[in-house]
Motif scaffolding. Structure first.
Motif, short mmCIF file in Angstrom:
data_model
loop_
_atom_site.label_atom_id
_atom_site.label_comp_id
_atom_site.label_asym_id
_atom_site.label_seq_id
_atom_site.Cartn_x
_atom_site.Cartn_y
_atom_site.Cartn_z
N HIS A 1 0.84 -1.20 0.00
CA HIS A 1 0.00 0.00 0.00
C HIS A 1 0.88 1.26 0.00
O HIS A 1 0.70 2.17 -0.82
CB HIS A 1 -0.90 -0.02 1.24
N GLU B 1 -0.54 9.58 4.94
CA GLU B 1 -1.90 9.36 4.43
C GLU B 1 -2.53 8.09 5.01
O GLU B 1 -3.74 8.03 5.21
CB GLU B 1 -1.87 9.25 2.89
N LEU B 2 -1.69 7.13 5.28
CA LEU B 2 -2.21 5.89 5.85
C LEU B 2 -2.67 6.10 7.29
O LEU B 2 -3.54 5.39 7.79
CB LEU B 2 -1.14 4.79 5.78
N THR C 1 -3.82 2.71 14.79
CA THR C 1 -5.16 2.36 14.31
C THR C 1 -5.15 0.97 13.69
O THR C 1 -6.02 0.13 13.96
CB THR C 1 -5.63 3.39 13.26
N ILE C 2 -4.13 0.72 12.88
CA ILE C 2 -4.00 -0.60 12.25
C ILE C 2 -3.71 -1.64 13.32
O ILE C 2 -4.32 -2.70 13.36
CB ILE C 2 -2.87 -0.58 11.19
N GLY D 1 -6.70 -2.49 15.54
CA GLY D 1 -7.70 -3.24 14.78
C GLY D 1 -7.26 -4.67 14.51
O GLY D 1 -8.02 -5.62 14.68
N MET D 2 -5.99 -4.81 14.12
CA MET D 2 -5.49 -6.14 13.78
C MET D 2 -5.40 -7.04 15.01
O MET D 2 -5.69 -8.24 14.94
CB MET D 2 -4.11 -6.04 13.11
N VAL E 1 -8.68 -8.42 15.75
CA VAL E 1 -9.15 -9.45 14.81
C VAL E 1 -8.34 -10.75 14.98
O VAL E 1 -8.91 -11.84 14.99
CB VAL E 1 -9.01 -8.96 13.35
N LEU F 1 -5.72 -0.53 -1.55
CA LEU F 1 -5.66 0.82 -2.12
C LEU F 1 -6.66 0.99 -3.26
O LEU F 1 -7.25 2.05 -3.44
CB LEU F 1 -4.22 1.07 -2.62
N ILE G 1 -10.03 1.75 -1.84
CA ILE G 1 -10.12 3.16 -1.43
C ILE G 1 -10.37 4.05 -2.65
O ILE G 1 -11.27 4.90 -2.66
CB ILE G 1 -8.82 3.59 -0.72
N GLU H 1 -7.66 5.48 5.89
CA GLU H 1 -7.02 4.30 5.29
C GLU H 1 -6.64 3.25 6.34
O GLU H 1 -6.77 2.06 6.11
CB GLU H 1 -5.79 4.74 4.49
N GLY H 2 -6.13 3.73 7.48
CA GLY H 2 -5.66 2.80 8.50
C GLY H 2 -6.75 1.91 9.06
O GLY H 2 -6.48 0.82 9.56
N SER H 3 -7.99 2.36 8.99
CA SER H 3 -9.07 1.54 9.54
C SER H 3 -9.62 0.55 8.51
O SER H 3 -10.40 -0.33 8.83
CB SER H 3 -10.20 2.44 10.06
N TYR I 1 -7.89 -1.71 6.63
CA TYR I 1 -7.30 -3.05 6.64
C TYR I 1 -7.84 -3.94 7.76
O TYR I 1 -8.18 -5.11 7.50
CB TYR I 1 -5.77 -2.96 6.65
N PRO I 2 -7.93 -3.43 9.00
CA PRO I 2 -8.55 -4.30 10.02
C PRO I 2 -9.96 -4.72 9.63
O PRO I 2 -10.37 -5.86 9.89
CB PRO I 2 -8.56 -3.41 11.28
#
Lengths: 406, 111
Positions: A30, A55-56, A61-62, A65-66, A69, B28, B31, B46-48, B50-51
């Protein structure tokens, strides 16, 4: 470490093994694709990468979330095949046994409070955080495990699953004579942080944690039982071996605590509004750390006589109204807590256990413990589990307090 | 005007399943697709993303596969709808339509 590597580490911290590698690869793709587009518009590559990272968004946050999960389901995935035989209640093993030596123990990393059984991570599917077992882990030397199992007819294989430069992902497979297999994977080598990245299951190069081994052995479709207290004996199908040795003992309390963490938590979560505390092995010193600070706290030792058989393993569950601790030389009162202590019945029928409360009262079921918050007296319930257990199901029953005497 | 963050979050599964119904896509691409098909209205954090994709994969609504990049970069992870995902999408669409109709009914003063 370059910004991309740093971001990837932060975003995947807490993930484990193959899943971690996959997320790293996905996020890398990405960022680089975004960066290439910026580069095409005339921006230097380093700046383009930084912009793509920005931008990511926040790597946490990732990560959060991961973890929600992937990490939690694995932590509690102790298979239904795992059964444990309480000490002294099964016949002596008739097959040859061997010892795995070279055990060691290390404190878990990243647990905010090492005395707490569980620590919390955000959950992606619920507003409530998810709890992960947090405890000192016991480790077995892999080379010793191999030396022990191969003469018993177990095929032992290890190979490099992935080589990521800073560390490798190792995979292990045990094939038992009756055909069942147990596999696990773990990182080898030291990453850029000097430690593993999974807060729930850290690693030591060359060692496998007992937690990991138990989970792997549970994959073998054969009866899996355990007997003994310190240096317990594991029996999988016709294979039996002992873990621990005279020099490097594996304490029963540690082992059973690890093996029973998930079902015990399930049993307790209905009654616990407060954190669940667990005795550290050095509880007699009456010291611990809280959020990195050394603390002292008052602790009393209680002894009761029971009608339970010698060597019966029991879980003493305590709910206290107040917990006085000394933190930075100031006495503070912690809110009520529930904690567990796993022990065995002695030959004379007594159980000894520590408590924060001088005066305690016994209750016959866990629901009755909740009222102890108001009256300032510690409440104790003693649970025993059945002789042949399945960790995936309810395994504990409360021992009636009428069976106790001082 | 951007959608309310809570509205977006509450309907993220529906949006992702809707996008992936057309074709398998990687993160991507999803998005970009969401932005282009809605004239920039859906602008994911974007970060939210993928989970959420991993969660849907774990629930069996999506199946994912790494494939070589067509531009020579690292492999991309493509997500596609499973049969279970298609059924869930239908359910979520119906729910959304019912909800929408109810809102319209309220606006019109009828129930």
């Amino acid at each position: 470490m370059n910004p991309l590597e740093r971001y990837l580490e932060q975003a995947t911290k807490g993930l484990w093994g193959k899943k971690k590698l996959e997320v790293r690869e996905e996020i890398t793709a990405h960022i680089l694709e975004r960066a290439y587009k910026h580069e095409v518009s005339g921006v230097a590559f380093e700046i383009a990468v930084s912009r793509a990272i920005e931008e990511l968004g926040d790597p946490k946050t990732i990560r959060r979330g991961m973890i929600g999960v992937h990490t939690m389901p694995n932590v509690f995935k102790i298979s239904g095949f795992l059964t444990i035989a309480a000490a002294g209640t099964i016949a002596m093993l008739s097959v040859s046994s061997a010892q795995v030596t070279g055990t060691t123990r290390v404190p878990i990393v990243q647990c905010q409070n090492p005395a707490t059984v569980f620590f919390e991570v955000p959950s992606s599917s619920s507003s409530k955080p998810t709890q992960i077992p947090c405890e000192s882990l016991v480790w077995l030397e892999i080379s010793s495990l191999r030396k022990t199992l191969e003469p018993l007819g177990v095929k032992f294989e290890e190979w490099v699953q992935a080589d990521m430069g800073t560390y490798k992902l190792m995979r292990y497979r045990l094939t038992f004579p009756e055909g069942g297999t147990a596999t696990w994977q773990q990182e080898a080598g030291i990453d850029d942080y000097g430690s593993t990245t999974n807060p729930a299951i850290p690693y030591l190069p060359g060692f496998v944690s007992v937690h990991t081994l138990v989970t792997a052995l549970a994959q073998v479709k054969a009866p899996f039982t355990m007997s003994g207290w310190d240096n317990p004996t594991l029996r999988i199908g016709q294979i039996a071996f002992q873990i621990g040795s005279k020099e490097t003992r594996i304490l029963g309390q540690d082992w059973y605590r690890i093996a029973l963490a998930a079902p015990l938590y399930k049993k307790l979560q209905g009654i616990t509004l407060a954190p669940i505390f667990l005795d550290s092995p050095n509880y007699v010193e009456k010291s611990a750390t809280l959020a990195g600070f050394p603390i002292m706290y008052r602790q009393y030792t209680h002894q009761i006589r029971t009608e339970l058989p010698n060597q019966q393993i029991v879980v003493v569950v305590e709910r206290t109204a107040l917990r006085e601790i000394s933190l930075n030389n100031k006495i503070q009162v912690m809110p009520s807590s529930t904690r567990t202590f796993i022990t065995t019945v002695r030959q004379d029928g007594t159980i000894e256990f520590p408590s924060d409360a001088k005066n305690i009262r016994f209750v016959d079921n866990l629901k009755d413990m909740q009222s102890s918050e108001n009256n300032g007296t510690g409440a104790i319930a003693v649970l025993k589990f059945t002789n042949q257990m399945n960790l995936g199901s309810e395994t504990f029953t409360a021992v009636p307090s009428s069976k106790f005497s001082k | 005007m951007k959608p309310d963050a809570n509205l977006l979050k509450g309907n993220l599964d529906l949006i992702l399943l809707e996008i992936l119904e057309a074709a398998p896509m990687y993160g991507l691409e999803i998005i970009n697709e969401a932005q282009s098909r809605t004239d920039g209205y859906f602008d994911f954090k974007e970060g939210s993303l993928y989970p959420a994709l991993h969660r849907l994969e774990q629930q069996g609504l999506l199946k994912a596969e790494f494939m070589d990049s067509t531009t020579g970069g690292p492999r991309r992870k493509y997500y596609r709808l499973t049969d279970k995902g298609s059924k869930t999408l239908e359910q979520k669409r119906s729910e959304w339509q019912r909800f929408n109709r109810a809102i319209e009914a309220l606006r019109g003063g009828t129930t």
